[in-house]
Design an enzyme around this catalytic site. Structure first.
Site, PDB file in Angstrom:
ATOM      1  N   SER A  41     -16.015   2.177 -29.955  1.00 15.90           N
ATOM      2  CA  SER A  41     -15.993   0.752 -29.532  1.00 15.90           C
ATOM      3  C   SER A  41     -16.692  -0.028 -30.626  1.00 15.90           C
ATOM      4  O   SER A  41     -16.594  -1.271 -31.044  1.00 15.90           O
ATOM      5  CB  SER A  41     -16.295   0.300 -28.363  1.00 15.90           C
ATOM      6  OG  SER A  41     -17.666   0.748 -28.028  1.00 15.90           O
ATOM      7  N   GLY A  78     -14.367   3.786 -26.474  1.00 18.55           N
ATOM      8  CA  GLY A  78     -14.317   5.185 -25.564  1.00 18.55           C
ATOM      9  C   GLY A  78     -14.228   6.303 -26.201  1.00 18.55           C
ATOM     10  O   GLY A  78     -14.330   7.255 -25.467  1.00 18.55           O
ATOM     11  N   ASN A 107     -20.756   7.716 -27.043  1.00 22.50           N
ATOM     12  CA  ASN A 107     -20.252   8.035 -25.705  1.00 22.50           C
ATOM     13  C   ASN A 107     -20.381   9.329 -25.226  1.00 22.50           C
ATOM     14  O   ASN A 107     -20.489   9.578 -23.806  1.00 22.50           O
ATOM     15  CB  ASN A 107     -18.523   7.651 -25.818  1.00 22.50           C
ATOM     16  CG  ASN A 107     -18.127   6.364 -25.912  1.00 22.50           C
ATOM     17  OD1 ASN A 107     -18.684   5.392 -25.258  1.00 22.50           O
ATOM     18  ND2 ASN A 107     -17.518   5.783 -26.973  1.00 22.50           N
ATOM     19  N   ASP A 188     -24.082  -6.056 -22.256  1.00 22.26           N
ATOM     20  CA  ASP A 188     -24.080  -4.675 -21.790  1.00 22.26           C
ATOM     21  C   ASP A 188     -25.161  -3.809 -22.394  1.00 22.26           C
ATOM     22  O   ASP A 188     -25.156  -2.677 -21.992  1.00 22.26           O
ATOM     23  CB  ASP A 188     -22.579  -4.217 -21.875  1.00 22.26           C
ATOM     24  CG  ASP A 188     -22.226  -4.284 -23.549  1.00 22.26           C
ATOM     25  OD1 ASP A 188     -23.198  -4.204 -24.445  1.00 22.26           O
ATOM     26  OD2 ASP A 188     -20.986  -3.653 -23.792  1.00 22.26           O
ATOM     27  N   HIS A 191     -23.041  -2.758 -26.868  1.00 20.06           N
ATOM     28  CA  HIS A 191     -22.198  -3.138 -28.145  1.00 20.06           C
ATOM     29  C   HIS A 191     -22.968  -4.501 -28.943  1.00 20.06           C
ATOM     30  O   HIS A 191     -23.493  -5.190 -28.272  1.00 20.06           O
ATOM     31  CB  HIS A 191     -20.827  -3.849 -27.876  1.00 20.06           C
ATOM     32  CG  HIS A 191     -20.135  -2.547 -27.115  1.00 20.06           C
ATOM     33  ND1 HIS A 191     -19.980  -2.266 -25.690  1.00 20.06           N
ATOM     34  CD2 HIS A 191     -19.379  -1.789 -27.429  1.00 20.06           C
ATOM     35  CE1 HIS A 191     -19.161  -1.574 -25.323  1.00 20.06           C
ATOM     36  NE2 HIS A 191     -18.920  -0.971 -26.458  1.00 20.06           N
TER      37      HIS A 191
END
Length: 215
Positions: A41, A78, A107, A188, A191
């Site tokens: 991502s 993801g 991830n 978050d 990112h």
């Protein structure tokens, strides 16, 4: 002319042709380079307008030096090293990149994937890219210390070790100068923001330039 002399002349001729082929490939690599970005991502531009995502900024930045540069973004939000490993052969066959940037692993770490599996997947991707004739850049990631010191440090050094073992380019930490800077990360905490995209491009650019211009 003896058979021995003929074999020598044939070998010299083949060597000359091989050298000429290598020179032609290198010349094309410098004039019409292609960079393949295989990532998650962060490379797919999660939450970022398309025109402001760092791969596009990188392409624009490098085109000042390489006007015919093409950047192919094969990033999926993801995605893991296992996913990248399964996707990579088809991407290499289709795009035939001169340089492949592997920006995966974050991830895996967030899921606590065993480091041995992450290592095996990255090793397989490096080998596949190099066997296809592409140079490789590893973009390393780092994770918070709450995963435990052994896992955290092992994950950080994994990219450095693989780069040294397989002679790849290396961005030790893709989010260098970004992760701990106010305004550079989305809410978050994972990112990068729009403001961070130029810094991401700057982190990657020197390694790309080095591999494109190397003999």
């Amino acid at each position: 002319m003896s058979v021995f002399a003929l074999l020598i002349m044939t070998g010299l001729a083949c060597s000359q042709v091989h050298a000429e082929d290598q020179a032609q490939v290198h010349a094309q690599k410098q004039t019409e380079p292609k960079l393949l970005i295989v990532g998650d991502s962060i490379s797919a531009g999660f939450g970022i307008p398309v025109e402001e995502q760092w791969p596009l900024l990188l392409e624009q930045k490098l085109r000042d030096r390489f006007p015919q540069l093409t950047v192919v973004v094969a990033a999926i939000s993801g995605d893991t090293t296992s996913g990248g490993r399964s996707r990579l052969p088809a991407l290499l066959e289709r795009h035939k990149p001169d340089v492949t940037l592997l920006a995966l692993g974050g991830n895996d770490a967030l899921r606590g994937t065993p480091l041995s599996l992450v290592r095996n997947n990255l090793t397989a991707m490096i080998a596949a890219a190099q066997e296809s004739g592409s140079d490789v850049i590893l973009a390393g990631m780092q994770i918070p210390p709450n995963y435990g010191p052994a896992y955290t440090e092992g994950f950080r050094t994994l990219y450095i070790e693989l780069s040294g073992s397989y002679n790849t380019g290396l961005v030790p930490f893709l989010l260098e100068g970004i992760a701990a800077v106010d305004g550079m990360m989305q809410d978050d905490g994972i990112h990068p923001t729009t403001e961070a995209q130029p810094a991401l491009a700057d982190n990657v650019a020197p390694e790309v330039i080095k591999l494109i211009t190397q003999p």
